[in-house]
Design an enzyme around this catalytic site. Structure first.
Site, PDB file in Angstrom:
ATOM      1  N   GLU A   1      12.565 -10.948  41.097  1.00 22.23           N
ATOM      2  CA  GLU A   1      12.910 -10.934  42.525  1.00 22.23           C
ATOM      3  C   GLU A   1      11.661 -11.119  43.382  1.00 22.23           C
ATOM      4  OE1 GLU A   1      15.859 -11.147  43.388  1.00 22.23           O
ATOM      5  OE2 GLU A   1      16.950 -10.432  41.601  1.00 22.23           O
TER       6      GLU A   1
ATOM      7  N   CYS B   1      20.026  -1.887  43.653  1.00 22.09           N
ATOM      8  CA  CYS B   1      18.777  -2.510  43.185  1.00 22.09           C
ATOM      9  C   CYS B   1      17.957  -3.050  44.357  1.00 22.09           C
ATOM     10  CB  CYS B   1      19.075  -3.633  42.197  1.00 22.09           C
ATOM     11  SG  CYS B   1      19.648  -3.017  40.610  1.00 22.09           S
TER      12      CYS B   1
ATOM     13  N   HIS C   1      15.687  -8.390  37.576  1.00 23.23           N
ATOM     14  CA  HIS C   1      17.089  -8.276  37.152  1.00 23.23           C
ATOM     15  C   HIS C   1      17.248  -8.913  35.776  1.00 23.23           C
ATOM     16  CE1 HIS C   1      19.004  -7.313  41.209  1.00 23.23           C
ATOM     17  NE2 HIS C   1      19.640  -6.532  40.359  1.00 23.23           N
TER      18      HIS C   1
HETATM   19  N1  PCA Z   1      22.119  -3.108  38.921  1.00 23.68           N
HETATM   20  C1  PCA Z   1      22.679  -2.862  40.231  1.00 23.68           C
HETATM   21  C2  PCA Z   1      22.301  -1.439  40.538  1.00 23.68           C
HETATM   22  C3  PCA Z   1      21.868  -0.830  39.242  1.00 23.68           C
HETATM   23  C4  PCA Z   1      21.681  -1.963  38.343  1.00 23.68           C
HETATM   24  O1  PCA Z   1      21.214  -1.894  37.195  1.00 23.68           O
HETATM   25  C5  PCA Z   1      22.195  -3.857  41.279  1.00 23.68           C
HETATM   26  O2  PCA Z   1      21.925  -5.020  40.936  1.00 23.68           O
HETATM   27  O3  PCA Z   1      22.104  -3.493  42.459  1.00 23.68           O
END
Ligand code: PCA
Length: 201
Positions: free
Chosen positions: A89, A152, A172
């Site tokens: 990100e 997240c 992610h």
């Molecule tokens: N993914 C979610 C929140 C916790 C996670 O592992 C997200 O992408 O916001």
């Protein structure tokens, strides 16, 4: 003379389950990383934590970790159910989906992470280098400008906004079993990512 730990203090976090994701691979990932000495990733000290997927609870835990550990580098990991690659990100946004309950059943009321604060904050990890190194190791990886509008993104935004460390970022990962990703592959990718962050001068 006793060996002195050199290298930055590295805090790595994952998340627990949330509605739609009964098992979060980033939780298992923290177990794998925790078993390694900090030096594996070029760090002087390593702390890992599994945050609850809760807007409030995750920040409560992080605030304590920041105060106690004072990290030099923070790398948050989270699950993206749709991802077909590792997404590094590039930006945290001041937005929060008011229709998506967190693991505690709570939803942000305002649509924003913080009432005040800029719309977007750039991640401070060497994001391009991380993607390059993953690619060189044959791991599917891409830069992302959209960390979503859930816990997240809120975590990335708040950590950046609080200046939690000189280097802060979010990665992610896809679900295990999607696009050929296994637990071992995710651990390998995490190791490359963490080593890239500590190697950067
Ligand atoms: N993914 C979610 C929140 C916790 C996670 O592992 C997200 O992408 O916001």
């Amino acid at each position: 003379m006793p060996a002195r730990n050199t290298g930055p203090k590295l805090l790595v976090t994952g998340f627990g389950p949330f509605p739609g994701a009964p098992a979060n691979p980033t939780e298992a990932l923290m177990g794998t990383l925790r078993a390694e000495p900090a030096s594996t990733f070029g760090a002087g000290a390593l702390e890992t934590a599994v945050l609850p997927t809760e807007f409030a609870g995750s920040w409560d835990m992080l605030r304590e970790l920041y105060a106690d550990f004072a990290p030099d580098i923070v790398v948050h990991f989270g699950l993206s159910l749709r991802a077909e690659a590792i997404h590094v990100e590039r930006v945290g946004r001041n937005r929060a989906d008011p229709d998506k309950p967190d693991a505690a059943g709570q939803m942000p009321s305002s649509g924003r992470v913080l009432g005040s604060g800029p719309d977007a904050l750039p991640a401070t990890l060497p994001v391009e280098e991380i993607v390059e190194k993953l690619g060189a190791a044959g791991v599917a990886a891409a830069l992302s400008d959209d960390a979503g509008a859930y816990v997240c993104n809120a975590t990335l935004y708040r950590s950046l906004h609080a200046n939690a460390a000189p280097r802060v970022g979010f990665v992610h990962v896809p679900p295990v079993g999607q696009a050929g990703f296994t637990e071992a592959r995710l651990a390998e990718a995490a190791s490359i990512i963490l080593s890239a962050t500590t190697a950067k001068r």
